[in-house]
Motif scaffolding. Structure first.
Motif, PDB file in Angstrom:
ATOM      1  N   PHE A  11      -3.106 -10.453  -3.222  1.00 18.61           N
ATOM      2  CA  PHE A  11      -3.680  -9.177  -2.947  1.00 18.61           C
ATOM      3  C   PHE A  11      -4.382  -8.953  -1.329  1.00 18.61           C
ATOM      4  N   GLY A  12      -5.265  -9.867  -1.433  1.00 18.52           N
ATOM      5  CA  GLY A  12      -6.032  -9.911   0.082  1.00 18.52           C
ATOM      6  C   GLY A  12      -5.209 -10.186   1.039  1.00 18.52           C
ATOM      7  N   LYS A  13      -4.285 -10.919   1.080  1.00 19.19           N
ATOM      8  CA  LYS A  13      -3.211 -11.274   2.046  1.00 19.19           C
ATOM      9  C   LYS A  13      -2.265 -10.092   2.554  1.00 19.19           C
ATOM     10  N   SER A  14      -2.109  -9.402   1.335  1.00 24.55           N
ATOM     11  CA  SER A  14      -1.115  -8.326   1.756  1.00 24.55           C
ATOM     12  C   SER A  14      -1.762  -7.151   2.087  1.00 24.55           C
ATOM     13  N   LEU A  15      -3.413  -6.874   1.802  1.00 19.79           N
ATOM     14  CA  LEU A  15      -4.011  -5.831   2.342  1.00 19.79           C
ATOM     15  C   LEU A  15      -4.324  -6.333   3.889  1.00 19.79           C
ATOM     16  N   TYR A  16      -4.237  -7.520   4.209  1.00 16.86           N
ATOM     17  CA  TYR A  16      -4.423  -7.802   5.671  1.00 16.86           C
ATOM     18  C   TYR A  16      -2.982  -7.325   6.341  1.00 16.86           C
ATOM     19  N   ALA A  17      -2.081  -7.763   5.617  1.00 19.78           N
ATOM     20  CA  ALA A  17      -0.735  -7.330   6.223  1.00 19.78           C
ATOM     21  C   ALA A  17      -0.720  -5.793   6.431  1.00 19.78           C
ATOM     22  N   ILE A  18      -1.051  -5.208   5.653  1.00 15.97           N
ATOM     23  CA  ILE A  18      -1.049  -3.648   5.876  1.00 15.97           C
ATOM     24  C   ILE A  18      -1.645  -3.082   7.002  1.00 15.97           C
ATOM     25  N   LEU A  19      -2.919  -3.554   6.978  1.00  6.84           N
ATOM     26  CA  LEU A  19      -4.179  -3.352   8.155  1.00  6.84           C
ATOM     27  C   LEU A  19      -3.575  -3.399   9.573  1.00  6.84           C
ATOM     28  N   PHE A  20      -2.989  -4.902   9.466  1.00  6.93           N
ATOM     29  CA  PHE A  20      -2.688  -5.436  11.023  1.00  6.93           C
ATOM     30  C   PHE A  20      -1.247  -5.553  11.076  1.00  6.93           C
ATOM     31  N   GLY A  21      -0.369  -5.243  10.163  1.00  7.81           N
ATOM     32  CA  GLY A  21       0.954  -5.214  10.270  1.00  7.81           C
ATOM     33  C   GLY A  21       1.700  -4.172  10.399  1.00  7.81           C
ATOM     34  N   ILE A  22       1.325  -2.996   9.957  1.00 13.72           N
ATOM     35  CA  ILE A  22       1.692  -1.589  10.307  1.00 13.72           C
ATOM     36  C   ILE A  22       1.004  -0.913  11.499  1.00 13.72           C
ATOM     37  N   PRO A  23       1.576  -0.657  12.498  1.00 13.65           N
ATOM     38  CA  PRO A  23       0.965   0.093  13.616  1.00 13.65           C
ATOM     39  C   PRO A  23       0.259   1.423  13.160  1.00 13.65           C
ATOM     40  N   GLU A  24       0.701   2.152  12.424  1.00 11.68           N
ATOM     41  CA  GLU A  24       0.573   3.548  12.103  1.00 11.68           C
ATOM     42  C   GLU A  24      -0.949   3.546  11.217  1.00 11.68           C
ATOM     43  N   VAL A  25      -0.853   2.699  10.587  1.00 13.19           N
ATOM     44  CA  VAL A  25      -2.039   2.472   9.592  1.00 13.19           C
ATOM     45  C   VAL A  25      -3.231   1.444  10.357  1.00 13.19           C
ATOM     46  N   HIS A  26      -2.984   0.547  11.292  1.00 11.65           N
ATOM     47  CA  HIS A  26      -4.034  -0.057  12.110  1.00 11.65           C
ATOM     48  C   HIS A  26      -4.346   0.799  13.087  1.00 11.65           C
ATOM     49  N   LEU A  27      -3.720   1.769  13.882  1.00 13.74           N
ATOM     50  CA  LEU A  27      -4.294   2.638  14.562  1.00 13.74           C
ATOM     51  C   LEU A  27      -5.186   3.727  13.820  1.00 13.74           C
ATOM     52  N   GLY A  28      -4.723   4.387  12.865  1.00 17.14           N
ATOM     53  CA  GLY A  28      -5.225   5.232  11.821  1.00 17.14           C
ATOM     54  C   GLY A  28      -6.743   4.847  11.486  1.00 17.14           C
TER      55      GLY A  28
END
Length: 264
Positions: free
Chosen positions: A128-145
């Motif tokens: 779960f923690g690894k997937s959250l990390y992937a969402i936060l840093f692996g999806i530019p739209e989310v990271h920048l937002g």
């Protein structure tokens, strides 16, 4: 103890040599000594982040999940388990998504994240923690937002920080004896007061914490190493509607409990 690895890494950089062999003296697991040493040599942040997640969740496993006191008083209680059954263990990142309204670009609320199905599972918490990390840093739209939200919003820990249309830091009225339904999907019904979500400083006073427990959690190197592998970015990550659905489930549960006759 949380800051010791960063302190050691700073010293490493200044001396241009590894000092991570000193970490066990500060109670840091030998697993993290190996992960920091690998980072020093390769400078790849992904395995290091996975290692920190594995270390954190194993620390929690030994000192909280398997602790008889917390099992009886928290983890095994009906209220805590109900959160899993209703899929309310949600972790979300507020991020903005530009939308068009009357020809102008406006910011609309979006929430990215996941639902943790089984908090008692060490394996699931790590993944779960690894997937959250992937969402936060692996999806530019989310990271920048998320960066935009964090830099423009004073953090108070109130849910009104990211959803002021639904939540408020200030209680608008005293608690009513009987709950009145307020939600219509992801919006408040006309004339309904927002939900009270206090700031952290108002909800919890400062308190002294006990010293961190000592002890090495690593007993079998193969168990943590199974998690040190590439991370897939989840295909479904937008939690905006699911989060609103969770609020609706809580509201229905309250209404249902009030409708039940009291035992005599």
């Amino acid at each position: 103890m949380m800051h010791t690895p960063r302190f050691c890494f700073t010293r490493n950089v200044k001396r241009n040599c590894s000092l991570f062999h000193l970490l066990p003296e500060f109670g840091v697991s030998v697993f993290m000594e190996a992960m920091w040493t690998d980072f020093w040599e390769v400078r790849d942040p992904i395995p290091l982040t996975i290692g920190l997640i594995v270390n954190e969740q194993n620390y929690i496993e030994q000192r909280i999940i398997l602790n008889p006191y917390y099992k009886q008083s928290v983890l095994d209680t009906f209220l805590f388990q109900t959160q899993s059954w209703m899929q309310l263990n949600q972790v979300v990142f507020p991020y903005g998504k530009l939308a068009e309204n009357a020809g102008q670009a406006v910011e609309s609320l979006r929430l990215a994240g996941l639902i943790l199905e089984d908090f008692g599972s060490l394996h699931e918490r790590i993944e779960f923690g690894k997937s959250l990390y992937a969402i936060l840093f692996g999806i530019p739209e989310v990271h920048l937002g998320v960066l935009r939200f964090a830099s423009s919003t004073p953090h108070t820990a109130s849910r009104s920080d990211y959803w002021p249309q639904i939540f408020t830091k200030t209680r608008k009225a005293p608690p009513a004896e009987a709950y009145q339904e307020r939600l219509n999907g992801n919006q408040l019904k006309k004339g309904s007061l927002p939900f009270f979500s206090p700031m952290l400083t108002s909800a919890w006073p400062d308190r002294e914490m006990a010293a961190a427990e000592c002890g090495e959690w690593l007993t079998d190197i193969q168990k943590p190493l199974q998690h040190v592998r590439p991370i897939d970015v989840p295909f479904r990550f937008d939690m905006t509607n699911e989060y609103g659905f969770g609020l609706n489930k809580i509201e229905l549960a309250i209404l249902a409990s009030e409708a039940m006759p009291l035992d005599t």
